[in-house]
Structure formats: structure tokens, C-alpha cells
Design an enzyme around this catalytic site. Structure first.
Site, mmCIF file in Angstrom:
data_model
loop_
_atom_site.group_PDB
_atom_site.id
_atom_site.type_symbol
_atom_site.label_atom_id
_atom_site.label_comp_id
_atom_site.label_asym_id
_atom_site.label_seq_id
_atom_site.Cartn_x
_atom_site.Cartn_y
_atom_site.Cartn_z
ATOM 1 N N PRO A 199 31.070 -18.736 3.971
ATOM 2 C CA PRO A 199 32.592 -19.026 3.886
ATOM 3 C C PRO A 199 32.868 -19.934 2.582
ATOM 4 O O PRO A 199 32.346 -21.107 2.598
ATOM 5 C CB PRO A 199 33.020 -19.581 5.212
ATOM 6 C CG PRO A 199 31.934 -19.106 5.997
ATOM 7 C CD PRO A 199 30.802 -19.205 4.994
ATOM 8 N N GLU A 200 33.756 -19.733 1.832
ATOM 9 C CA GLU A 200 34.278 -20.717 0.740
ATOM 10 C C GLU A 200 35.674 -20.591 0.650
ATOM 11 O O GLU A 200 36.312 -20.030 1.909
ATOM 12 C CB GLU A 200 33.638 -20.131 -0.587
ATOM 13 C CG GLU A 200 32.250 -20.111 -0.687
ATOM 14 C CD GLU A 200 31.746 -19.635 -2.125
ATOM 15 O OE1 GLU A 200 32.548 -19.751 -3.255
ATOM 16 O OE2 GLU A 200 30.706 -19.151 -2.149
#
Length: 292
Positions: A2-3
Site C-alpha cells: 500500500p502506497e
DNA sequence: CTAGGTGCCTGATTGC
DNA sequence: TGCAATCAGGCACCTA
């Protein structure tokens, strides 16, 4: 992993799904997932508080609570945050479960146990050192350019530095550098004005497109949104995890190298490792330009 | 400031 | 087939 785009998607969904709902109980299965203060204290203090809203800062998810405290979640590598009926049987990797007063539960699940939860009355304690938001109004191309000018290190590790810019991770850094035609090992202060502007725009383009696609879910990376659905940006990635495949711009084989200890993907023809000399011919093709 | 290393973790992959 | 070693990766933290 997750960014920014994945966390943004999650924040929007969670705000829609759980804003206004009260926390009834907190159950911790892996106490080290709670960074501050402690799992015991969460279980003691959170019940009775309502979630007033959910937003994002960098890669942190911020759940504001009715007593003016904040619950922050960093998903790191494998963290997931899911809303489901309380009747759902626990996932084998559930680390912290927030029972909601309306019969649902918010589950923090995290295979690799790197993710962390923070509860604080002062957000600065957790996100105080973060750099600017890449999509924020405050980050103008002039500010970005000035920030690059006083850094001598390689551009990729700098973009990954959350104190410099908040939210980019390995995937979107490689994609943005490719789109801008900038080699990951170029010194930050060696970028020309044109390259700097291309990079600035490429970062915003890539993040914007990824948010529109609800993030990236790769085969072996289990990013899923709050309701368990994958993002579709994986199929639009230009270089990340595509070593050996043809460059979408020139057809050259995409390379994988290691920069700052991280797997890095690039097109050796479109992303030149040497800065253009001042009197040489102007750059050829059009980087960025159209972003089909 | 920059660069490099380690530890935290587990699932997937590779080697034998 | 099975088991052990290796690796990826965000970030804190440490050393040079």
C-alpha cells in the site's frame, strides 16, 4: 504494497463506511501491532468513542475519534483494513479487531506483522516529520525544484524518503521516474529544469491515475480495499515488475537493478544515467506528453 | 547530508 | 518429496 493511492482509496471508503459509528470493543491478537500506547490501553480507552471521519496523510490512515484523539494506521508491507459483519470468522492474520456498535467489525489484518497502529492526542507525534503531500496545493513545481536543488544524493532514494515527500513507495517511484525519463541514479541536483518539471508532473499523473484505478494489487501482494476488492492499476504499470518485457515507449527491454537496496525497474534507453550536458542537442522524443 | 548496514516478519522461490 | 537457505520490502535505528 500500500502506497499513497491505496491508502487514499481506503481512506475514502472507510470515511463512507464507518464515519459516525461507535467503537464497542478492541481485541488485539498481536500486541506489537500497537505502536503507541499499548494494546491494553486501546482496549480500555477506545470503547465508547465514535469515528468522526477518516483521511490520509502520506501513507498513514487517520481515523479521527469523537474525543478529539486520532487513531492512525500504517499498513507497511502487507497490512489490510477491512469492514465486515461481526459474524465473519477471523482471518488467520487478524492482528487487531475493532468491534463496532452497529454489528460490524473493522479488522486490521497483516501477514508480515510490519504494520502499526498509533493512538494519540497529538498527530505531530506520528506524522510530524512527514514531507509535503505530492498532490497537495502547497507543492508547486518551484518548491519541488528548490527542494531537489539542495540534495546531492540519487533521485530515487530521495523520492522514497518520507521526510522529503510523503506517500511514494517503490512502485510509484519507479513509474514516475520512467514517465519523466529520469534515471533513478541521477543526482537530485543534476536534473535540468525540464526534467524537474517532467518529474513533478509525472508523480502527480501516476498517483492520480492509480487513485482512479483504486490502487495496485499484484498477484503476490494482497492489497485489498475495505470491502475486499483489488485495485486495477497493476495492469497499467509501465515498468514495475516488468523486467525483460519491452519498454512501452521504445521497445527496449526493461531492466531491473538495485538502488538503495531496493529492486528498481527502468528503461535503459528512455532513462539516461548521465545528465544532459548544457550545450548538447536538446532531448529527443517526448517523455510524458500523452499518457495513454 | 549521504551511504551503508541490520532487524523486524512471513510466504514464495530456489537449491539440493 | 521434503527441507533449508534466500529474498523482498517500509521504516526505525545505528554507524561511518
Amino acid at each position: 504494497m500500500p502506497e499513497l493511492p491505496e491508502v487514499e482509496t481506503l481512506a475514502r471508503d472507510l470515511d463512507r463506511l464507518v464515519a459516525g459509528v461507535e467503537i464497542a470493543a478492541v481485541e488485539t491478537c498481536w500486541s506489537r501491532s500497537v505502536a503507541i500506547p499499548t494494546a491494553e490501553e486501546l482496549a480500555e480507552r477506545l470503547p465508547g468513542c465514535s469515528i468522526t471521519g477518516v483521511r490520509r496523510r502520506g501513507k498513514f490512515l487517520i481515523l479521527s475519534l469523537s474525543d478529539s484523539s486520532d487513531l492512525l494506521v500504517h499498513l507497511r508491507m502487507s497490512g489490510q483494513l477491512r469492514v465486515e459483519p461481526a459474524s465473519c470468522s477471523p482471518d488467520g492474520h487478524a492482528r487487531v479487531i475493532f468491534q463496532l456498535a452497529d454489528g460490524r467489525q473493522l479488522v486490521f489484518s497483516d501477514t508480515r506483522k510490519f504494520g502499526r497502529i498509533y493512538w494519540t492526542r497529538d498527530l505531530r507525534e506520528v506524522v510530524g516529520d512527514l514531507g509535503p503531500e505530492p498532490l497537495g496545493d502547497g507543492l508547486t513545481v518551484e518548491a519541488f525544484s528548490a527542494a531537489l536543488a539542495c540534495r546531492r544524493g540519487a533521485i530515487k532514494p530521495l523520492l522514497l524518503n518520507q521526510r522529503f515527500l510523503a506517500g511514494l513507495g517503490n512502485i510509484y517511484t519507479d513509474e514516475a521516474l520512467f514517465l519523466a525519463g529520469v534515471h533513478p541514479l541521477r543526482r537530485a541536483n543534476s536534473l535540468t529544469a525540464e526534467e524537474t518539471e517532467r518529474l513533478y508532473r509525472a508523480i502527480r499523473t501516476v498517483l492520480g491515475q492509480a487513485i482512479a484505478s483504486r490502487g495496485t494489487t499484484l498477484d503476490d501482494e494482497r492489497y485489498l480495499d475495505a470491502e475486499g476488492w483489488p485495485g486495477s492499476y497493476g495492469e497499467r504499470l509501465r515498468v514495475y515488475r516488468r523486467a525483460g518485457e519491452p519498454c512501452p515507449r521504445c521497445g527496449e527491454a526493461i531492466e531491473r537493478i538495485v538502488v538503495g537496496g531496493r529492486g528498481t525497474h527502468l528503461c535503459p534507453r528512455c532513462q539516461d544515467a548521465t545528465p544532459p550536458s548544457k550545450h548538447a542537442a536538446p532531448a529527443s522524443g517526448s517523455h510524458q506528453g500523452t499518457t495513454a
